[in-house]
Design a protein around this motif. Structure first.
Motif, PDB file in Angstrom:
ATOM      1  N   ALA A 302      22.087   9.006  20.145  1.00  0.00           N
ATOM      2  CA  ALA A 302      21.765   9.741  21.375  1.00  0.00           C
ATOM      3  C   ALA A 302      22.912   9.650  22.371  1.00  0.00           C
ATOM      4  O   ALA A 302      23.216  10.624  23.081  1.00  0.00           O
ATOM      5  N   ASN A 303      23.547   8.506  22.445  1.00  0.00           N
ATOM      6  CA  ASN A 303      24.721   8.340  23.309  1.00  0.00           C
ATOM      7  C   ASN A 303      25.858   9.243  22.836  1.00  0.00           C
ATOM      8  O   ASN A 303      26.555   9.868  23.641  1.00  0.00           O
ATOM      9  N   GLN A 304      26.025   9.346  21.526  1.00  0.00           N
ATOM     10  CA  GLN A 304      27.070  10.220  20.977  1.00  0.00           C
ATOM     11  C   GLN A 304      26.823  11.675  21.358  1.00  0.00           C
ATOM     12  O   GLN A 304      27.764  12.396  21.727  1.00  0.00           O
ATOM     13  N   ASP A 305      25.572  12.107  21.282  1.00  0.00           N
ATOM     14  CA  ASP A 305      25.256  13.481  21.685  1.00  0.00           C
ATOM     15  C   ASP A 305      25.686  13.735  23.126  1.00  0.00           C
ATOM     16  O   ASP A 305      26.228  14.808  23.457  1.00  0.00           O
ATOM     17  N   ALA A 306      25.451  12.755  23.996  1.00  0.00           N
ATOM     18  CA  ALA A 306      25.809  12.924  25.408  1.00  0.00           C
ATOM     19  C   ALA A 306      27.324  12.944  25.598  1.00  0.00           C
ATOM     20  O   ALA A 306      27.826  13.652  26.473  1.00  0.00           O
ATOM     21  N   LEU A 307      28.067  12.190  24.788  1.00  0.00           N
ATOM     22  CA  LEU A 307      29.528  12.244  24.865  1.00  0.00           C
ATOM     23  C   LEU A 307      30.030  13.628  24.484  1.00  0.00           C
ATOM     24  O   LEU A 307      30.941  14.176  25.126  1.00  0.00           O
ATOM     25  N   TRP A 308      29.462  14.199  23.436  1.00  0.00           N
ATOM     26  CA  TRP A 308      29.856  15.562  23.051  1.00  0.00           C
ATOM     27  C   TRP A 308      29.557  16.553  24.181  1.00  0.00           C
ATOM     28  O   TRP A 308      30.348  17.472  24.441  1.00  0.00           O
ATOM     29  N   GLN A 309      28.438  16.362  24.855  1.00  0.00           N
ATOM     30  CA  GLN A 309      28.125  17.248  25.984  1.00  0.00           C
ATOM     31  C   GLN A 309      29.136  17.049  27.112  1.00  0.00           C
ATOM     32  O   GLN A 309      29.547  18.014  27.771  1.00  0.00           O
ATOM     33  N   GLY A 310      29.560  15.796  27.317  1.00  0.00           N
ATOM     34  CA  GLY A 310      30.582  15.528  28.315  1.00  0.00           C
ATOM     35  C   GLY A 310      31.897  16.204  28.006  1.00  0.00           C
ATOM     36  O   GLY A 310      32.595  16.688  28.910  1.00  0.00           O
ATOM     37  N   LEU A 311      32.245  16.264  26.731  1.00  0.00           N
ATOM     38  CA  LEU A 311      33.443  17.019  26.319  1.00  0.00           C
ATOM     39  C   LEU A 311      33.261  18.505  26.596  1.00  0.00           C
ATOM     40  O   LEU A 311      34.152  19.164  27.145  1.00  0.00           O
ATOM     41  N   ALA A 312      32.118  19.039  26.194  1.00  0.00           N
ATOM     42  CA  ALA A 312      31.861  20.469  26.376  1.00  0.00           C
ATOM     43  C   ALA A 312      31.886  20.855  27.847  1.00  0.00           C
ATOM     44  O   ALA A 312      32.350  21.951  28.206  1.00  0.00           O
ATOM     45  N   ASP A 313      31.420  19.950  28.705  1.00  0.00           N
ATOM     46  CA  ASP A 313      31.352  20.229  30.139  1.00  0.00           C
ATOM     47  C   ASP A 313      32.679  19.977  30.853  1.00  0.00           C
ATOM     48  O   ASP A 313      32.798  20.300  32.041  1.00  0.00           O
ATOM     49  N   GLY A 314      33.648  19.368  30.165  1.00  0.00           N
ATOM     50  CA  GLY A 314      34.926  19.072  30.789  1.00  0.00           C
ATOM     51  C   GLY A 314      34.953  17.783  31.587  1.00  0.00           C
ATOM     52  O   GLY A 314      35.950  17.492  32.272  1.00  0.00           O
ATOM     53  N   VAL A 315      33.891  16.993  31.529  1.00  0.00           N
ATOM     54  CA  VAL A 315      33.897  15.694  32.209  1.00  0.00           C
ATOM     55  C   VAL A 315      34.832  14.733  31.470  1.00  0.00           C
ATOM     56  O   VAL A 315      35.583  13.974  32.089  1.00  0.00           O
ATOM     57  N   ILE A 316      34.785  14.766  30.152  1.00  0.00           N
ATOM     58  CA  ILE A 316      35.754  14.043  29.320  1.00  0.00           C
ATOM     59  C   ILE A 316      36.899  15.004  29.034  1.00  0.00           C
ATOM     60  O   ILE A 316      36.687  16.139  28.612  1.00  0.00           O
ATOM     61  N   ASP A 317      38.116  14.546  29.260  1.00  0.00           N
ATOM     62  CA  ASP A 317      39.280  15.424  29.180  1.00  0.00           C
ATOM     63  C   ASP A 317      39.887  15.499  27.786  1.00  0.00           C
ATOM     64  O   ASP A 317      40.322  16.571  27.363  1.00  0.00           O
ATOM     65  N   CYS A 318      39.966  14.371  27.089  1.00  0.00           N
ATOM     66  CA  CYS A 318      40.723  14.379  25.833  1.00  0.00           C
ATOM     67  C   CYS A 318      40.155  13.395  24.825  1.00  0.00           C
ATOM     68  O   CYS A 318      39.357  12.513  25.157  1.00  0.00           O
ATOM     69  N   VAL A 319      40.601  13.583  23.578  1.00  0.00           N
ATOM     70  CA  VAL A 319      40.190  12.742  22.453  1.00  0.00           C
ATOM     71  C   VAL A 319      41.451  12.175  21.815  1.00  0.00           C
ATOM     72  O   VAL A 319      42.316  12.931  21.352  1.00  0.00           O
ATOM     73  N   VAL A 320      41.570  10.855  21.812  1.00  0.00           N
ATOM     74  CA  VAL A 320      42.729  10.166  21.243  1.00  0.00           C
ATOM     75  C   VAL A 320      42.245   8.999  20.392  1.00  0.00           C
ATOM     76  O   VAL A 320      41.086   8.607  20.458  1.00  0.00           O
ATOM     77  N   SER A 321      43.132   8.435  19.575  1.00  0.00           N
ATOM     78  CA  SER A 321      42.654   7.575  18.494  1.00  0.00           C
ATOM     79  C   SER A 321      42.238   6.169  18.919  1.00  0.00           C
ATOM     80  O   SER A 321      41.299   5.615  18.376  1.00  0.00           O
TER      81      SER A 321
END
Length: 456
Positions: A302-321
């Motif tokens: 469920a937390n992962q789903d919310a992170l994906w939503q944060g990416l979609a909304d632009g709250v999270i900017d980038c994905v790095v390793s």
């Protein structure tokens, strides 16, 4: 269509390469195109049927997607000093095989850490002959090195990393809130960037902790409140000082409303998350499987789903390793004592694409999260997009091909991976750095990377 002559007339170098695909990922969207390259720089993005200039080599990759080369701003190379864990030769080979053309090395876990100009020069000298991709460096902010921050900035580091809780290595101690304020004030004075491992030590100390092979016990020892409080305090400091800050490896989705509100307010905060938080879940971690251990931890679905939503909304900017390897013997079955870190340099792009496509995202999204946004974060204005004037850095991906992760085929030094045996979509068929193919179907070529500095 013959537009090649017009392109050549306005170039310092003649076009020497044309990369053609039915799917070129550009800032304006994915479309059929020819990418003309001259002297290592993208000269133009031309129509698909453009005539190839005389003397230029045509590379037609068919329906494979051409993405801008990935920019990974969170890599622990551990070289020199802990080269049994990793090294510039092996890490950059893995990066090239995975479509990454630029990486920024974290100031730990090498010996020495990148906390003085002298230490930076040592690392640069070690990296220079071994780099298969372009390499830059973060500096480190410690309790006792405020005087070293401006010289490091002037020497070309891209910003400064600090920890708000123990780092795991004695030579890189954490900052308390007063020390954080002092370092932030200094860095803000010269327009720099602070990147922050945001977990609050008081919450960590209060959490239950015991020797255990059970992942649930480890997860309880790194509660979401530790991240949430640290992020809240960091935002408050950034607001008060006008500082530019970046939250590293966000795993707690509970912090997203705090971050979104700060961004709306104009606080200069950006955020990253990592492939393991977006593709792996706490529910699937077997007991004793410490290849899944990292700090902050992989949390629930469920937390992962919310992170994906944060990416979609632009709250999270980038994905790095957050590639943080160690020798296999440090991955003991006890989660409380095993080294924390996930090795994913070579697998980040297919791991993210596998989950992104399932959730309805596009290659344009992936390119933005894994190339354009990290390049922007670091101020790498020649990286991160397929458009005229940028470096001719490309990751060519067969997005509909799948493969099963075999650790023996990975190039990082210690072939421990949480992705072993997983089937992933997206095969990186070739990687290009300044118009030169540096990897072909997972086989890296000779080193041709350059060392990057912020002010050059």
């Amino acid at each position: 269509m013959d537009v090649s002559g017009d392109v050549d007339r306005h170039l310092e170098h003649p076009v020497d390469l044309v990369l053609r695909s039915t799917r070129v990922v550009t800032p304006e969207g994915t479309r059929p195109a020819c990418v003309a390259v001259a002297g290592g720089t993208i000269a133009a993005v031309l129509p698909y049927d453009a005539e190839v200039p005389a003397g230029a080599r045509l590379e037609d990759v068919g329906d494979h997607a051409v993405l801008p080369g990935l920019v990974d701003t969170h890599v622990h190379v551990n070289d020199p000093g802990r080269t049994a864990w990793e090294g510039f030769w092996t890490a950059t080979r893995a990066a090239a095989a995975g479509g990454i053309t630029t990486l920024l090395d974290m100031p730990l876990n090498s010996l020495p850490p990148t906390t003085t100009v002298e230490h930076l020069r040592i690392k640069q000298d070690v990296a220079r002959p071994k780099a298969h991709v372009d390499v830059g460096f973060w500096g480190g902010a410690l309790p006792d090195n405020v005087k070293d921050l401006r010289p490091l900035h002037d020497a070309g580091v891209f910003g400064f990393k600090c920890f708000l809780s123990p780092s795991g290595v004695d030579e890189f101690p954490q900052l308390d809130q007063e020390q954080l304020a002092a370092s932030l004030a200094e860095i803000t004075g010269f327009g720099g960037l602070m990147i922050v491992h945001a977990e609050d030590p008081h919450h960590l100390n209060a959490a239950p902790s015991r020797s255990s092979a059970k992942y649930a016990d480890f997860l309880a020892s790194r509660p979401r409140d530790a991240e949430n409080t640290a992020v809240e305090n960091l935002i408050a400091q950034a607001r008060r000082l006008g500082a530019r800050v970046h939250v590293l490896h966000l795993s707690s989705s509970d912090a997203l409303p705090l971050i979104a509100a700060a961004k709306r307010e104009g606080v200069k905060v950006t955020v990253e998350t990592c492939p393991h938080f977006l593709t792996l879940t706490a529910e699937e971690v077997p007991d004793g499987a410490t290849e899944f251990k990292c700090c902050p931890p992989i949390r629930e679905a469920a937390n992962q789903d919310a992170l994906w939503q944060g990416l979609a909304d632009g709250v999270i900017d980038c994905v790095v390793s957050d590639h943080s390897p160690s020798t296999a013997d440090l991955k003991t079955p006890d989660f409380s004592t095993a080294w924390g870190g996930i090795s994913s340099l070579q697998l980040g792009l297919p791991a993210i694409w596998t989950e992104a496509r399932r959730r309805g995202h596009t290659l344009d999204d992936v390119a933005r999260w894994m190339s354009t946004a990290p390049a922007s974060l670091a101020g790498l204005d020649r990286k991160g997009a397929i458009e005229a004037g940028r470096d001719a850095d490309f990751a060519v991906l067969a997005p509909d091909e799948s493969f099963t992760v075999d650790p023996a085929r990975l190039h990082h030094r210690n072939r421990v991976t949480a992705y072993a045996g997983r089937t992933l979509y997206g095969v990186v068929t070739s990687t290009w750095l300044r118009g030169v193919r540096i990897a072909d179907r997972g086989r890296p070529a000779a080193p041709s990377g350059r060392l990057l500095e912020r002010n050059k």
